[in-house]
Motif scaffolding. Structure first.
Motif, PDB file in Angstrom:
ATOM      1  N   MET A   1       9.457  16.397  -1.479  1.00 52.88           N
ATOM      2  CA  MET A   1      10.586  17.251  -1.833  1.00 52.88           C
ATOM      3  C   MET A   1      10.806  17.231  -3.343  1.00 52.88           C
ATOM      4  O   MET A   1      10.979  18.267  -3.973  1.00 52.88           O
ATOM      5  N   GLN A   2      10.743  16.001  -3.870  1.00 51.02           N
ATOM      6  CA  GLN A   2      10.937  15.856  -5.317  1.00 51.02           C
ATOM      7  C   GLN A   2       9.815  16.557  -6.079  1.00 51.02           C
ATOM      8  O   GLN A   2      10.063  17.218  -7.088  1.00 51.02           O
ATOM      9  N   ALA A   3       8.606  16.407  -5.542  1.00 48.16           N
ATOM     10  CA  ALA A   3       7.448  17.039  -6.172  1.00 48.16           C
ATOM     11  C   ALA A   3       7.617  18.553  -6.180  1.00 48.16           C
ATOM     12  O   ALA A   3       7.304  19.225  -7.165  1.00 48.16           O
ATOM     13  N   LEU A   4       8.143  19.081  -5.091  1.00 48.28           N
ATOM     14  CA  LEU A   4       8.344  20.527  -4.978  1.00 48.28           C
ATOM     15  C   LEU A   4       9.372  20.985  -6.005  1.00 48.28           C
ATOM     16  O   LEU A   4       9.182  21.981  -6.703  1.00 48.28           O
ATOM     17  N   ALA A   5      10.455  20.235  -6.113  1.00 46.33           N
ATOM     18  CA  ALA A   5      11.505  20.575  -7.069  1.00 46.33           C
ATOM     19  C   ALA A   5      10.941  20.558  -8.489  1.00 46.33           C
ATOM     20  O   ALA A   5      11.227  21.436  -9.299  1.00 46.33           O
ATOM     21  N   ARG A   6      10.109  19.572  -8.761  1.00 50.30           N
ATOM     22  CA  ARG A   6       9.534  19.468 -10.090  1.00 50.30           C
ATOM     23  C   ARG A   6       8.609  20.653 -10.368  1.00 50.30           C
ATOM     24  O   ARG A   6       8.565  21.194 -11.460  1.00 50.30           O
ATOM     25  N   PHE A   7       7.879  21.062  -9.309  1.00 40.32           N
ATOM     26  CA  PHE A   7       6.977  22.198  -9.463  1.00 40.32           C
ATOM     27  C   PHE A   7       7.760  23.479  -9.743  1.00 40.32           C
ATOM     28  O   PHE A   7       7.422  24.267 -10.608  1.00 40.32           O
ATOM     29  N   LEU A   8       8.878  23.664  -8.986  1.00 38.59           N
ATOM     30  CA  LEU A   8       9.674  24.877  -9.144  1.00 38.59           C
ATOM     31  C   LEU A   8      10.282  24.954 -10.538  1.00 38.59           C
ATOM     32  O   LEU A   8      10.597  26.029 -11.031  1.00 38.59           O
ATOM     33  N   ASP A   9      10.457  23.805 -11.175  1.00 38.35           N
ATOM     34  CA  ASP A   9      11.097  23.747 -12.476  1.00 38.35           C
ATOM     35  C   ASP A   9      10.067  23.738 -13.615  1.00 38.35           C
ATOM     36  O   ASP A   9      10.431  23.708 -14.788  1.00 38.35           O
ATOM     37  N   SER A  10       8.779  23.773 -13.284  1.00 40.27           N
ATOM     38  CA  SER A  10       7.753  23.503 -14.306  1.00 40.27           C
ATOM     39  C   SER A  10       7.512  24.693 -15.237  1.00 40.27           C
ATOM     40  O   SER A  10       7.813  25.838 -14.904  1.00 40.27           O
ATOM     41  N   ASP A  11       6.939  24.411 -16.389  1.00 40.62           N
ATOM     42  CA  ASP A  11       6.516  25.435 -17.347  1.00 40.62           C
ATOM     43  C   ASP A  11       5.516  26.370 -16.710  1.00 40.62           C
ATOM     44  O   ASP A  11       5.496  27.566 -16.943  1.00 40.62           O
ATOM     45  N   PHE A  12       4.669  25.749 -15.890  1.00 36.26           N
ATOM     46  CA  PHE A  12       3.575  26.461 -15.249  1.00 36.26           C
ATOM     47  C   PHE A  12       4.119  27.641 -14.442  1.00 36.26           C
ATOM     48  O   PHE A  12       3.711  28.786 -14.603  1.00 36.26           O
ATOM     49  N   LEU A  13       5.087  27.359 -13.589  1.00 35.27           N
ATOM     50  CA  LEU A  13       5.651  28.405 -12.730  1.00 35.27           C
ATOM     51  C   LEU A  13       6.449  29.394 -13.570  1.00 35.27           C
ATOM     52  O   LEU A  13       6.442  30.596 -13.312  1.00 35.27           O
ATOM     53  N   TYR A  14       7.093  28.888 -14.617  1.00 37.65           N
ATOM     54  CA  TYR A  14       7.867  29.765 -15.494  1.00 37.65           C
ATOM     55  C   TYR A  14       6.943  30.786 -16.148  1.00 37.65           C
ATOM     56  O   TYR A  14       7.213  31.986 -16.128  1.00 37.65           O
ATOM     57  N   SER A  15       5.816  30.310 -16.673  1.00 36.10           N
ATOM     58  CA  SER A  15       4.902  31.225 -17.346  1.00 36.10           C
ATOM     59  C   SER A  15       4.293  32.201 -16.342  1.00 36.10           C
ATOM     60  O   SER A  15       3.970  33.334 -16.675  1.00 36.10           O
ATOM     61  N   PHE A  16       4.172  31.767 -15.095  1.00 37.22           N
ATOM     62  CA  PHE A  16       3.663  32.667 -14.050  1.00 37.22           C
ATOM     63  C   PHE A  16       4.675  33.785 -13.782  1.00 37.22           C
ATOM     64  O   PHE A  16       4.331  34.957 -13.744  1.00 37.22           O
ATOM     65  N   ARG A  17       5.948  33.400 -13.629  1.00 38.83           N
ATOM     66  CA  ARG A  17       6.972  34.405 -13.301  1.00 38.83           C
ATOM     67  C   ARG A  17       7.210  35.368 -14.455  1.00 38.83           C
ATOM     68  O   ARG A  17       7.578  36.511 -14.247  1.00 38.83           O
ATOM     69  N   ARG A  18       6.984  34.870 -15.678  1.00 40.79           N
ATOM     70  CA  ARG A  18       7.213  35.719 -16.843  1.00 40.79           C
ATOM     71  C   ARG A  18       6.068  36.698 -17.060  1.00 40.79           C
ATOM     72  O   ARG A  18       6.139  37.561 -17.916  1.00 40.79           O
ATOM     73  N   ASN A  19       4.967  36.551 -16.338  1.00 38.90           N
ATOM     74  CA  ASN A  19       3.777  37.354 -16.571  1.00 38.90           C
ATOM     75  C   ASN A  19       3.561  38.315 -15.394  1.00 38.90           C
ATOM     76  O   ASN A  19       3.024  37.927 -14.359  1.00 38.90           O
ATOM     77  N   PRO A  20       3.979  39.581 -15.553  1.00 37.96           N
ATOM     78  CA  PRO A  20       3.900  40.513 -14.415  1.00 37.96           C
ATOM     79  C   PRO A  20       2.471  40.717 -13.923  1.00 37.96           C
ATOM     80  O   PRO A  20       2.244  40.869 -12.712  1.00 37.96           O
ATOM     81  N   VAL A  21       1.501  40.693 -14.855  1.00 39.64           N
ATOM     82  CA  VAL A  21       0.103  40.894 -14.443  1.00 39.64           C
ATOM     83  C   VAL A  21      -0.319  39.801 -13.472  1.00 39.64           C
ATOM     84  O   VAL A  21      -0.917  40.063 -12.422  1.00 39.64           O
ATOM     85  N   ALA A  22       0.038  38.553 -13.812  1.00 42.95           N
ATOM     86  CA  ALA A  22      -0.332  37.434 -12.946  1.00 42.95           C
ATOM     87  C   ALA A  22       0.336  37.551 -11.587  1.00 42.95           C
ATOM     88  O   ALA A  22      -0.283  37.313 -10.543  1.00 42.95           O
ATOM     89  N   VAL A  23       1.610  37.964 -11.592  1.00 38.62           N
ATOM     90  CA  VAL A  23       2.328  38.070 -10.318  1.00 38.62           C
ATOM     91  C   VAL A  23       1.694  39.136  -9.431  1.00 38.62           C
ATOM     92  O   VAL A  23       1.423  38.902  -8.244  1.00 38.62           O
ATOM     93  N   VAL A  24       1.406  40.309 -10.042  1.00 39.12           N
ATOM     94  CA  VAL A  24       0.819  41.390  -9.248  1.00 39.12           C
ATOM     95  C   VAL A  24      -0.554  40.986  -8.716  1.00 39.12           C
ATOM     96  O   VAL A  24      -0.865  41.208  -7.537  1.00 39.12           O
ATOM     97  N   SER A  25      -1.369  40.359  -9.564  1.00 34.79           N
ATOM     98  CA  SER A  25      -2.708  40.001  -9.056  1.00 34.79           C
ATOM     99  C   SER A  25      -2.625  38.933  -7.975  1.00 34.79           C
ATOM    100  O   SER A  25      -3.391  38.967  -7.019  1.00 34.79           O
TER     101      SER A  25
END
Lengths: 303, 326
Positions: A1-25
């Protein structure tokens, strides 16, 4: 659970959500893989059920064309198979072959790279020379020749039964050197580290040191290469099947479907080749776009 | 320079011998020519006599040596499928493949380099973005799909260009060329574009990346400070320094062009070496396959050698010391 929370808060996921091309692909890829994996549940027809096929249904155009038929959304092929179902099952075969081929290349390449990097000397020289020579040839050519040799060497009936495994072997053999080179490079670095020396001092066998101590530390870059090669392996499979040395029309992959459709291009039945082609292109394009994003996201220098 | 060439040649020989060993092993262990030649009825004595006559009772190394010797004299045996000497079969089809690959390479370079320079200089321009998106699609579409789409548009729908074959050919000595007739040139357009597309996008992306890298460097800043014209900076200073990696990739991709010409030739029924190989693989015609392997590796080794020599011409730093890293 903690790992999941950390993942949801990570830079990695942030940069994914900020990048529409990545989301669409990612979305396109998810649809392709989902449709392929769940094909037996989702597909409107079973293209392998010969009893349900009727030649009366062959060459039905897509539903959105004038004389189309609503029961076959994107039409049927020359044998009366529903094209949408054939594509879903075909994508399933394509992904299956590509994934297993890359898994094979990864295993073989990692093993060879570990041995070459850890043992060094003549073993290293010979193995890396082989890899170098193979790297001068394009992978598709190696896969083609390996497939051709096996076709000649194996008895016909046995080969036809094992066709899909021969294909996986051929594509895997063609793609191992890149993995071996990378793993060898990281193994050379790890070999000099203290923990490896410590393991040597307490008398562990070379095999044990390689598999349980060095291997976990060299796997990172290998996984990135595996992702990028997956797209290439999908193309390899499609190309071989298109050339007629891959899978037979009885168990069609995307490449086989395109090959079949290509025969009817001139008689006006364009949909048989175009829809599988678009699926293949969309899938590979989204793998490439995701790969580009992943490479940038994992590269701290670009932040 | 001379010593460098000799050293490279000596490195190439073991590679070629290894490839020859593989293609000989294909001959030796795959299939059984003796039983094919004998047919149904034969005695054991006849079989042994034939094995002796063919020299198949000799040890592996002796047979291998004779294979290499024959190959050096251009003898590669008979095709199982066509019962003709393989050397002649391949030579006959070589011009078709060579013309296709060279025209595709020229096309890829002459379009790819300017596009790369442009997108490198105007990196945020609208046209640059369009080029980048197009190039990504070009990289992701498999060669055969590009060919099929081009056929659908230009041959089936518009009817402008032929979709198969080489058109009318002109014989010049042993070389049949389609470059001198109108129908030959028209037939060449679609296959060459198909084959060159991937290379073109690759070259464009590479030149762009290198330009971006170089334009940031100190000597470009210095050149700007000196007040040189944009044109002189971009083409005289920047582009020149991007050429080393470009030459490497283009050279290595020339080998890729030969390999992917197999796919293009199949799509367009182009009567070259690639189509011959595919037809031979389908019926397990070992002599053709192993000869193709040998020939293509000679070509690849030659290409690598030429690329190394071009480094020499382009990058003066490599001339100091003997051969440098490569």
């Amino acid at each position: 659970m903690q790992a999941l929370a950390r993942f949801l808060d990570s830079d990695f996921l942030y940069s994914f959500r900020r990048n529409p091309v990545a989301v669409v692909s990612a979305l396109v890829l998810a649809i392709c893989i989902g449709g392929a994996v769940l094909a037996p549940l989702l597909a409107p027809y079973n293209p392998f059920d010969l009893a349900s096929l009727s030649l009366m249904d062959s060459f039905r155009p897509p539903a959105f064309i004038a004389d189309g038929d609503a029961s076959h959304v994107i039409g049927t092929d020359d044998q009366g198979r529903d094209l949408l179902s054939a594509i879903m099952y075909g994508t399933r075969v394509s992904i299956f072959v590509a994934a297993l081929a890359i898994a094979f290349a990864l295993t073989l390449g990692t093993a060879i790279g570990l041995v070459a990097g850890y043992l060094g000397g003549a073993v290293d020289a010979v193995l890396m020379r082989i890899a170098d020579v193979q790297l001068t040839f394009p992978a598709i050519l190696i896969a083609l020749l390996v497939d051709g040799i096996l076709r000649a060497a194996l008895p016909r009936e046995f080969h036809d039964r094992m066709e899909i495994w021969v294909l996986i072997f051929a594509i895997g053999i063609a793609r191992w050197p890149q993995f071996a080179r990378t793993v060898r490079g990281s193994t050379l670095v790890e070999r000099g580290r203290e923990y490896v020396m410590a393991a040597q001092v307490i008398g562990l066998s070379s095999r044990r040191i390689m598999t349980s101590h060095i291997l976990p530390n060299v796997l990172g870059p290998v996984l990135v290469i595996a992702t990028l090669n997956l797209g290439l392996a999908v193309l390899d499979e499609a190309t071989l099947s298109f050339l007629g040395v891959g899978l037979a029309p009885t168990e069609p992959s995307l490449g086989t479907l395109i090959r079949i459709g290509n025969n009817f291009l001139f008689s006006g039945e364009w949909w048989i080749t175009i829809f599988p082609g678009v699926t293949l292109a969309a899938m590979v394009l989204s793998i490439n776009l995701l790969g580009d994003w992943l490479r940038d996201a994992l590269n701290p220098r670009l932040r | 320079m001379f010593a460098f060439i000799i050293a490279r040649l000596f490195q190439a020989v073991p590679v070629l011998l290894a490839v020859a060993a593989i293609s000989f092993a294909m001959f030796a262990y795959v299939g059984d020519p003796v039983s094919q030649m004998l047919g149904q009825d034969y005695t054991e004595a006849q079989r042994i006599a034939l094995v002796k006559a063919l020299g198949l009772d000799q040890p592996f190394w002796v047979q291998y040596g004779r294979f290499v010797w024959a190959a050096l004299h251009g003898e590669f045996g008979l095709s199982f499928r066509l019962a003709k000497p393989v050397g002649g079969l391949i030579l006959e089809r070589m011009p078709a493949t060579m013309e296709l690959a060279l025209v595709a390479a020229v096309l890829a370079l002459s379009v790819g380099v300017p596009m790369g320079v442009y997108t490198g200089i105007k990196r945020n321009g609208l046209l640059s973005r369009v080029f980048m998106v197009l190039s990504l699609i070009g990289v992701s579409l498999p060669t055969f799909l590009i060919g099929i789409l081009l056929i659908l548009v230009f041959a089936v729908l518009l009817g402008w260009l032929p979709s198969f074959g080489r058109g009318t050919l002109v014989q010049i000595g042993g070389w049949s060329t389609g470059l001198l007739t109108l129908s030959g040139l028209k037939a060449l357009i679609l296959p060459a574009v198909t084959l060159g597309m991937f290379q073109m996008t690759l070259i464009m992306r590479l030149v762009r990346a290198e330009m971006l890298e170089v334009l940031r460097s100190d000597y470009i800043k210095f050149a700007r400070a000196r007040g040189l014209s944009q044109r002189a900076i971009h083409f005289g200073h920047a582009l020149r320094n991007t050429l080393v990696p470009v030459i490497t990739v283009v050279g290595l991709q020339l080998g890729g062009l030969l390999a992917f010409s197999i796919v293009t030739e199949t799509v367009f029924q182009w009567p070259g070496m690639g189509l011959l190989l595919i037809q031979s693989i389908a019926v397990a015609d070992i002599p053709v396959m192993s000869t193709y392997l040998l020939l293509i590796s000679v070509l690849f080794v030659t290409i690598n050698l030429v690329v190394d020599l071009l480094y020499y011409a382009v990058d003066p730093r490599l001339r100091i010391g003997r051969g440098g890293r490569h």
